[in-house]
Design an enzyme around this catalytic site. Sequence first.
Site, PDB file in Angstrom:
ATOM      1  N   ARG A   1       5.611 -12.907   9.656  1.00 62.93           N
ATOM      2  CA  ARG A   1       6.181 -11.532   9.355  1.00 62.93           C
ATOM      3  C   ARG A   1       7.743 -11.277  10.056  1.00 62.93           C
ATOM      4  O   ARG A   1       8.087 -12.249  11.069  1.00 62.93           O
ATOM      5  CB  ARG A   1       5.457 -10.439   9.858  1.00 62.93           C
ATOM      6  CG  ARG A   1       5.142 -10.318  11.074  1.00 62.93           C
ATOM      7  CD  ARG A   1       4.214  -9.224  11.488  1.00 62.93           C
ATOM      8  NE  ARG A   1       4.930  -8.078  11.198  1.00 62.93           N
ATOM      9  CZ  ARG A   1       4.180  -6.748  11.429  1.00 62.93           C
ATOM     10  NH1 ARG A   1       2.882  -6.522  11.655  1.00 62.93           N
ATOM     11  NH2 ARG A   1       4.955  -5.565  11.120  1.00 62.93           N
TER      12      ARG A   1
ATOM     13  N   LYS B   1       4.180   0.945  10.252  1.00 59.37           N
ATOM     14  CA  LYS B   1       4.089   2.155   9.264  1.00 59.37           C
ATOM     15  C   LYS B   1       3.607   3.226  10.100  1.00 59.37           C
ATOM     16  O   LYS B   1       4.209   4.502   9.688  1.00 59.37           O
ATOM     17  CB  LYS B   1       3.701   1.726   7.810  1.00 59.37           C
ATOM     18  CG  LYS B   1       4.624   1.271   6.900  1.00 59.37           C
ATOM     19  CD  LYS B   1       4.171   1.459   5.304  1.00 59.37           C
ATOM     20  CE  LYS B   1       2.891   0.552   5.240  1.00 59.37           C
ATOM     21  NZ  LYS B   1       2.617   0.435   3.387  1.00 59.37           N
TER      22      LYS B   1
ATOM     23  N   GLU C   1       0.759  -1.147   0.147  1.00 61.90           N
ATOM     24  CA  GLU C   1      -0.008  -0.049  -0.183  1.00 61.90           C
ATOM     25  C   GLU C   1       1.133   1.221  -0.119  1.00 61.90           C
ATOM     26  O   GLU C   1       1.933   1.371   1.052  1.00 61.90           O
ATOM     27  CB  GLU C   1      -0.868   0.076   1.178  1.00 61.90           C
ATOM     28  CG  GLU C   1      -1.661   1.180   1.062  1.00 61.90           C
ATOM     29  CD  GLU C   1      -2.883   1.088   2.441  1.00 61.90           C
ATOM     30  OE1 GLU C   1      -3.484   1.979   2.467  1.00 61.90           O
ATOM     31  OE2 GLU C   1      -2.653   0.202   3.291  1.00 61.90           O
TER      32      GLU C   1
END
Length: 565
Positions: free
Chosen positions: A266, A276, A37
């Site tokens: 992850r 983020k 994104e």
Amino acid sequence: MTDATEPEKGNDFIRDIVRADLDAGKYREIVTRFPPEPNGYLHIGHAKSIALNFGIAQEFAGRCHLRFDDTNPTKEEQEYIDSIQADVRWLGYDWGTDLYYASDYFEQLYQWAEGLIRDGHAYVDDQSQEEIRVKRGTLTEPGKNSPFRDRSVEENLDLFRRMKAGEFANGARVLRAKIDMSSGNINLRDPVLYRILHAIHPRTGDAWSIYPSYDYAHGQSDAIEGITHSICTLEFEDHRPLYDWLVGSLSDAFGGEQPQQIEFARLNLNYTVMSKRKLLQLVQQGCVSGWDDPRMPTISGLRRRGYTPESIRDFCMRIGVAKKENVIDMAQLEHSIREDLNRHAQRVMAVLRPLKVVITNYPDGQIEEVDVINNPEDASAGTRKVPFSRVLYIEQDDFKEDPPKKFFRLSPGKEVRLRCAYFITCTEVVKDSDGGIVELRCTYDPATRGGDSPDGRRVKSTLHWVSAAHAGAAEVRLYDRLFLAEDPERDVPGKTFLDNLNPHSLEVLRGCLVEPSLAAATPGSRFQFERLGYFSVDADSRPEALTFNRIVSLRDTWARLAQKT
């Protein structure tokens, strides 16, 4: 897909699935994707996903798409799109012609949403976001049907088209999938597929007043592109049934084999944050100088600090692909860059905290050049000439007037070796009016040129140095870990992750001196400052004002500190 890297083969459960699918003839070609994104800069966690997706495609002679999940125009910027492309390329990967955007499919996604309504699989809900949240239920209590769940197909189509036309305010209505409000998986309790959002999109402008949710756009975009293996991190594991339901509900529309979602753990790295949102907070609150601050775990920050793409790919291969969440020690990342630079970085001499040395018996005005090895790990790197003169500088820490036991560096009456030059002995200490040491006076042994004694006597210490008349001035930025706590995000009442910031994560040293060979060093060049660590020329650097970033010390200083506590 074309790229400059050799295939980096690995063994993990995802590759086992891919091999089995190929052996079974399930797919003709493996197609993966990296779908960021564009709402921030990529970090080291994304590097793992990039290496995995592009690496698998490369290893199995397939393709990897770069697709921007640009479904939220309020948070997305062209700056982020540009930085993501630059980061992927810098890591050594190339998507070729396979660059896509979720916004490429907005019209198709909308038409398919109308199809879901016509098939009785979706409805327009007038409840507020809070009402939807409350009625969704909990992990132990089922949800409750919306009072608008049984609207007719005609009414739903009318309202959805009016949503698209921009008739309603933000939040007034949403389109939801009609699945099962009593499902044990909350993601299947009539998830939102579209929301009203009057905002200018970077690519589609004001053409749309509704935007698809990630869950809806993601799987359908995979299907449109013919993705075979949709590789996600573990937080999407509970979303997989929804992924499969949506793709399955529309399988007749796009045909072919359905993509399969596979989850892996992850990358969690200690002494940093990987959110983020929190990285953006660090930038916005001025805790760092920007997304590319060398203390940031962003790929651009690591690049500016001096990390190599090879070291990051090596790190990703070393840590492997796991099924369960774990935390990787920052020392493993630092090990990869040390190992890479140890093989490739030229050795040079720099003095960060200079202390003047005058060799009293060296001829005044004489200058000679000594041969210095560029890299003992690489014989082909050869040697270079470094000027030597009567007045030199050494590190302040390399001298003690009253040395403790086992201090083998320079002290009054002690003899040491100057790297590739001569043995010197301290004969006098010069101090200022406050008692601070400002100069050392030494003698040298002319017979020890090159750093060896013809009579076989040994010294226990070798010091780096620079010639005062030839050294260049430099600013050196000593970077350390951004956080003091191993887990900066740990839940402590009354505190946030910002309370764990390391106040000494950056020390700027001015008045440093470097050997003259560095005068032409260009931004991005990497060197080992002998005995001090690995350093990179910063983007701020100019020939008249050299600036270096410490990439990493020669040893893991944090491990040594932990052993002492």
